[in-house]
Scaffold this motif. Structure first.
Motif, PDB file in Angstrom:
ATOM      1  N   GLY A 101       0.803  -1.213   0.000  1.00 52.19           N
ATOM      2  CA  GLY A 101       0.000   0.000   0.000  1.00 52.19           C
ATOM      3  C   GLY A 101       0.829   1.252   0.000  1.00 52.19           C
ATOM      4  O   GLY A 101       0.298   2.346   0.160  1.00 52.19           O
ATOM      5  N   SER A 102       2.144   1.146  -0.150  1.00 50.24           N
ATOM      6  CA  SER A 102       2.932   2.370  -0.251  1.00 50.24           C
ATOM      7  C   SER A 102       4.133   2.143  -1.168  1.00 50.24           C
ATOM      8  O   SER A 102       4.472   1.029  -1.532  1.00 50.24           O
ATOM      9  CB  SER A 102       3.386   2.839   1.125  1.00 50.24           C
ATOM     10  N   LEU A 103       4.757   3.245  -1.500  1.00 47.70           N
ATOM     11  CA  LEU A 103       5.867   3.258  -2.439  1.00 47.70           C
ATOM     12  C   LEU A 103       7.152   3.045  -1.652  1.00 47.70           C
ATOM     13  O   LEU A 103       7.404   3.725  -0.671  1.00 47.70           O
ATOM     14  CB  LEU A 103       5.881   4.640  -3.075  1.00 47.70           C
ATOM     15  N   VAL A 241       0.859   8.808  -9.504  1.00 46.67           N
ATOM     16  CA  VAL A 241       0.075   7.695 -10.067  1.00 46.67           C
ATOM     17  C   VAL A 241       0.430   6.392  -9.356  1.00 46.67           C
ATOM     18  O   VAL A 241      -0.443   5.593  -9.008  1.00 46.67           O
ATOM     19  CB  VAL A 241       0.335   7.557 -11.574  1.00 46.67           C
ATOM     20  N   LEU A 242       1.728   6.175  -9.103  1.00 46.15           N
ATOM     21  CA  LEU A 242       2.145   4.941  -8.435  1.00 46.15           C
ATOM     22  C   LEU A 242       1.599   4.885  -7.016  1.00 46.15           C
ATOM     23  O   LEU A 242       1.171   3.831  -6.542  1.00 46.15           O
ATOM     24  CB  LEU A 242       3.677   4.855  -8.411  1.00 46.15           C
ATOM     25  N   TYR A 244      -1.113   6.247  -5.982  1.00 47.07           N
ATOM     26  CA  TYR A 244      -2.543   5.949  -6.102  1.00 47.07           C
ATOM     27  C   TYR A 244      -2.763   4.459  -6.322  1.00 47.07           C
ATOM     28  O   TYR A 244      -3.609   3.850  -5.682  1.00 47.07           O
ATOM     29  CB  TYR A 244      -3.127   6.761  -7.257  1.00 47.07           C
ATOM     30  N   LEU A 245      -1.961   3.837  -7.225  1.00 49.66           N
ATOM     31  CA  LEU A 245      -2.112   2.408  -7.492  1.00 49.66           C
ATOM     32  C   LEU A 245      -1.809   1.597  -6.234  1.00 49.66           C
ATOM     33  O   LEU A 245      -2.525   0.661  -5.892  1.00 49.66           O
ATOM     34  CB  LEU A 245      -1.168   1.976  -8.613  1.00 49.66           C
ATOM     35  N   ALA A 246      -0.728   1.981  -5.533  1.00 47.01           N
ATOM     36  CA  ALA A 246      -0.347   1.240  -4.339  1.00 47.01           C
ATOM     37  C   ALA A 246      -1.444   1.287  -3.293  1.00 47.01           C
ATOM     38  O   ALA A 246      -1.814   0.278  -2.706  1.00 47.01           O
ATOM     39  CB  ALA A 246       0.950   1.809  -3.765  1.00 47.01           C
ATOM     40  N   GLU A 247      -2.006   2.482  -3.072  1.00 49.96           N
ATOM     41  CA  GLU A 247      -3.023   2.630  -2.035  1.00 49.96           C
ATOM     42  C   GLU A 247      -4.317   1.968  -2.440  1.00 49.96           C
ATOM     43  O   GLU A 247      -4.970   1.313  -1.639  1.00 49.96           O
ATOM     44  CB  GLU A 247      -3.261   4.115  -1.748  1.00 49.96           C
ATOM     45  N   GLU A 248      -4.681   2.134  -3.718  1.00 53.49           N
ATOM     46  CA  GLU A 248      -5.976   1.632  -4.176  1.00 53.49           C
ATOM     47  C   GLU A 248      -6.024   0.114  -4.091  1.00 53.49           C
ATOM     48  O   GLU A 248      -7.014  -0.468  -3.656  1.00 53.49           O
ATOM     49  CB  GLU A 248      -6.183   2.103  -5.614  1.00 53.49           C
ATOM     50  N   PHE A 249      -4.940  -0.547  -4.513  1.00 49.28           N
ATOM     51  CA  PHE A 249      -4.944  -2.006  -4.559  1.00 49.28           C
ATOM     52  C   PHE A 249      -4.207  -2.636  -3.390  1.00 49.28           C
ATOM     53  O   PHE A 249      -4.080  -3.860  -3.329  1.00 49.28           O
ATOM     54  CB  PHE A 249      -4.309  -2.484  -5.872  1.00 49.28           C
ATOM     55  N   SER A 250      -3.690  -1.812  -2.476  1.00 48.53           N
ATOM     56  CA  SER A 250      -2.932  -2.300  -1.306  1.00 48.53           C
ATOM     57  C   SER A 250      -1.820  -3.243  -1.713  1.00 48.53           C
ATOM     58  O   SER A 250      -1.718  -4.358  -1.202  1.00 48.53           O
ATOM     59  CB  SER A 250      -3.855  -3.046  -0.331  1.00 48.53           C
ATOM     60  N   PRO A 252       2.478  -3.614  -2.741  1.00 46.81           N
ATOM     61  CA  PRO A 252       3.744  -2.892  -2.652  1.00 46.81           C
ATOM     62  C   PRO A 252       4.210  -2.455  -4.041  1.00 46.81           C
ATOM     63  O   PRO A 252       3.964  -3.136  -5.036  1.00 46.81           O
ATOM     64  CB  PRO A 252       4.707  -3.932  -2.054  1.00 46.81           C
ATOM     65  N   VAL A 253       4.866  -1.314  -4.085  1.00 42.39           N
ATOM     66  CA  VAL A 253       5.401  -0.845  -5.357  1.00 42.39           C
ATOM     67  C   VAL A 253       6.896  -0.599  -5.163  1.00 42.39           C
ATOM     68  O   VAL A 253       7.279   0.074  -4.219  1.00 42.39           O
ATOM     69  CB  VAL A 253       4.735   0.481  -5.788  1.00 42.39           C
TER      70      VAL A 253
END
Lengths: 253, 333
Positions: A101-103, A241-242, A244-250, A252-253
């Motif tokens: 859920g986070s970068l 954007v990354l 947002y993707l990390a938080e939205e889909f929980s 790791p990025v």
């Protein structure tokens, strides 16, 4: 959210038509105008315009949650909060592993093993949850062409010999790692923007970008004046954007 | 009563018609009445009535203001202002050096901007303030709630849990030392769950969500009247990328600042903003300045808007650096 059409913000039909004649069709256009401009464009009184503003804002504003609700949500699923890296000292320092859920940014001097680490983490993500993995696919965006499939199989075979005992399991694992080779900043950004649908369709549980710095340094020479702004623009856009993707889909990025 | 028709907050088309028909003051409108008005300008009776109600509201507002009642333009002596300012509560930061510089802590009804290089502790300070605003009055706090607007996604619930636990322990130690009735009573309600449930968190992903949220804040604050702190973490971030039209950006930011000032004054809460630093490349040297040219805004309005500009040069200033690390140890204990 910003590009939400005013129609969906529950404004009346005639008001929407009137606004679209002035080229105001989305919430973004509406909220960027001052009160006087809005009065002129909608032809309504001060107080009515304020009420309209509240209506449109309600359509765009984020939902409220208390810190307590956030904590409860996290504590309900403690195991899904981290992806353990299976390196004990690293996991201890990171309080569990790479957070979902986070970068997470991995930096180091060249030759330390960042790409090897990324390859290993991709293997881990494909493992079932019982073994500490995320049981999902991986999206690997490679800008340096440093990803080697042979190395991937070598790592998988050596670290988890009992699990990857058959060739079939290895192929299954490699099938779920999607590799994209992007060589310019623009293509990296385009790829990041298109990831949302892929994440849902392929059940992706991990995104790796290796590496952001190399492609940025290649294209933007900081000695030239205008490039600094463009470079930070690109980085900030990609980062948001990354995130947002990390938080939205929980994931790791 | 002698207010000019052109200055009334009516719809522009209606205003133009009134002026064209020859009406000059609000008094004339009120004397004509809705039926007469509708016949003269050619609008329906309901529209005329609505317009007259708006005019009447405006005139009453004016009358109240000139009679010296409570309103935005009341006058008072500087002494009264001074006494009022001194009576305002502070939100302590648990860092004595910082509290000393700020004159007791983050002051209510004022906007405090915290700028610093990345990683220096701005979000941590904001999280600390969100917990500190809830300290009960008998322990020296303001017993309020907090609104946290996050644009960067750096709010960590686990860290807030740590901070809140340390704060509760700190208050428990004080209560044990003093053994007073109201201390123990306050401690019953001041626990981890209640602290966390009174931090209202909004995650704004872009500048439109931020604008929308700030427009809706006054309504939210009137529903939750105990809120004494509004934190906007990362006011620069959503405006820094993807903005071609710089004049629009300046206009939106100024509007945002003005609304926050109104919120701070009307609801007696402190507003804390965090800002990023950017490098201004000069002829001979580059200096770190707060992003978005915010400095110009604050210099213009220091007198009226009470905007405090605290640049946490935490790398340069030894004293601050030392005290801040002391604070971190205290919380971790």
């Amino acid at each position: 959210m910003a590009a939400k059409k005013l129609r969906r913000a529950r404004l009346s039909q005639e008001l929407c038509e009137r606004l679209s004649r002035h080229q105001i069709t989305t919430c973004q256009d509406f909220l960027c105008l001052s009160l006087l401009e809005l009065m002129k464009v909608t032809g309504q009184s001060y107080y009515d315009v304020q009420k309209l503003l509240c209506k449109v804002s309600r359509a765009c504003a984020p939902k409220m949650q208390t810190a307590y609700e956030m904590k409860l949500r996290k504590s309900v699923n403690p195991s899904s909060a981290f992806l353990s890296t299976t390196l004990h000292s690293l996991d201890k320092v990171l309080h569990g592993g790479v957070p979902c859920g986070s970068l997470t940014e991995i930096t180091s001097p060249p030759g330390c093993g960042k790409t090897q680490f990324c390859i290993m983490v991709s293997v881990l993500a494909t493992l079932p949850v019982s073994m500490g993995g995320l049981d999902g696919a991986v999206i690997y965006i490679d800008t340096e062409s440093a990803f080697s499939a042979e190395r991937l199989i070598e790592i998988a075979g050596n670290r988890f010999p009992t699990y990857f005992d058959s060739d079939e399991k290895l192929f299954c694992m490699t099938r779920s790692i999607h590799l994209y080779r992007e060589l310019t900043c623009g293509s990296v950004l385009k790829r990041i923007m298109s990831l949302e649908e892929e994440i849902i369709s392929k059940k992706v549980k991990l995104i790796i970008i290796d590496s952001v710095a190399s492609v940025v340094r290649k294209e933007f020479d900081t000695k030239l004046q205008g490039n600094l702004a463009e470079r930070s623009n690109f980085l900030a856009k990609g980062a948001s954007v990354l995130k947002y993707l990390a938080e939205e889909f929980s994931i790791p990025v | 009563m002698q207010r000019d028709v052109g200055g009334l907050p009516l719809a522009p088309a209606l205003r133009a018609r009134l002026v064209a028909a020859g009406f000059q003051t609000a008094q004339e409108l009120l004397e004509t009445g809705p039926c007469g008005l509708s016949k003269e300008i050619g609008i329906s009776k309901e529209e005329a009535l609505e317009a007259l109600q708006v005019v009447r509201q405006e005139c009453h507002g004016d009358a109240a203001r000139t009679a010296g009642g409570s309103g935005a333009t009341r006058k008072c002596t500087a002494l009264e202002l001074l006494e009022e300012e001194q009576a305002q509560g502070f939100i302590i930061t648990f860092c004595s050096a910082l509290d000393n510089i700020l004159g007791g802590g983050v002051q209510l009804t004022k906007i405090t901007e915290i700028c610093g290089a990345p990683g220096v502790g701005k979000t941590q300070l904001c999280m600390q303030l969100a917990v500190d605003v809830q300290i009960p009055e008998c322990f020296g706090g303001v017993a309020g709630e907090a609104v946290f607007i996050d644009t960067e996604g750096s709010f960590m619930v686990d860290r807030v849990v740590d901070i809140a636990t340390a704060c509760v322990q700190h208050c428990q130690l004080i209560a044990e030392a003093h053994q007073e009735e109201d201390h123990l009573k306050a401690l019953e309600t001041f626990c981890l769950e209640s602290i966390l449930s009174h931090i209202y968190y909004f995650r704004c992903r872009d500048y439109i969500e931020l604008l929308a949220q700030v427009y809706l804040l006054p309504d939210f604050l009137s529903e939750h009247s105990k809120v004494r702190l509004v934190v906007v973490d990362g006011i620069a971030f959503p405006f820094r990328h993807d903005f071609e039209d710089l004049s629009l950006r300046t206009r939106l930011l100024n509007g945002l600042a003005q609304q926050l000032i109104i919120i701070a004054n009307d609801h007696k809460s402190a507003v804390v903003l965090t800002n990023q630093m950017t490098t201004r490349i000069g002829q001979s040297q580059s200096i770190l300045v707060p992003a978005l040219g915010w400095q110009h805004c604050t210099n213009h309005r220091v007198r009226r808007s009470q905007l405090y500009h605290i640049t946490l040069h935490l790398m340069a200033s030894e004293m601050c650096n030392l005290q801040l690390s002391l604070k971190m140890q205290k919380i971790l204990k």
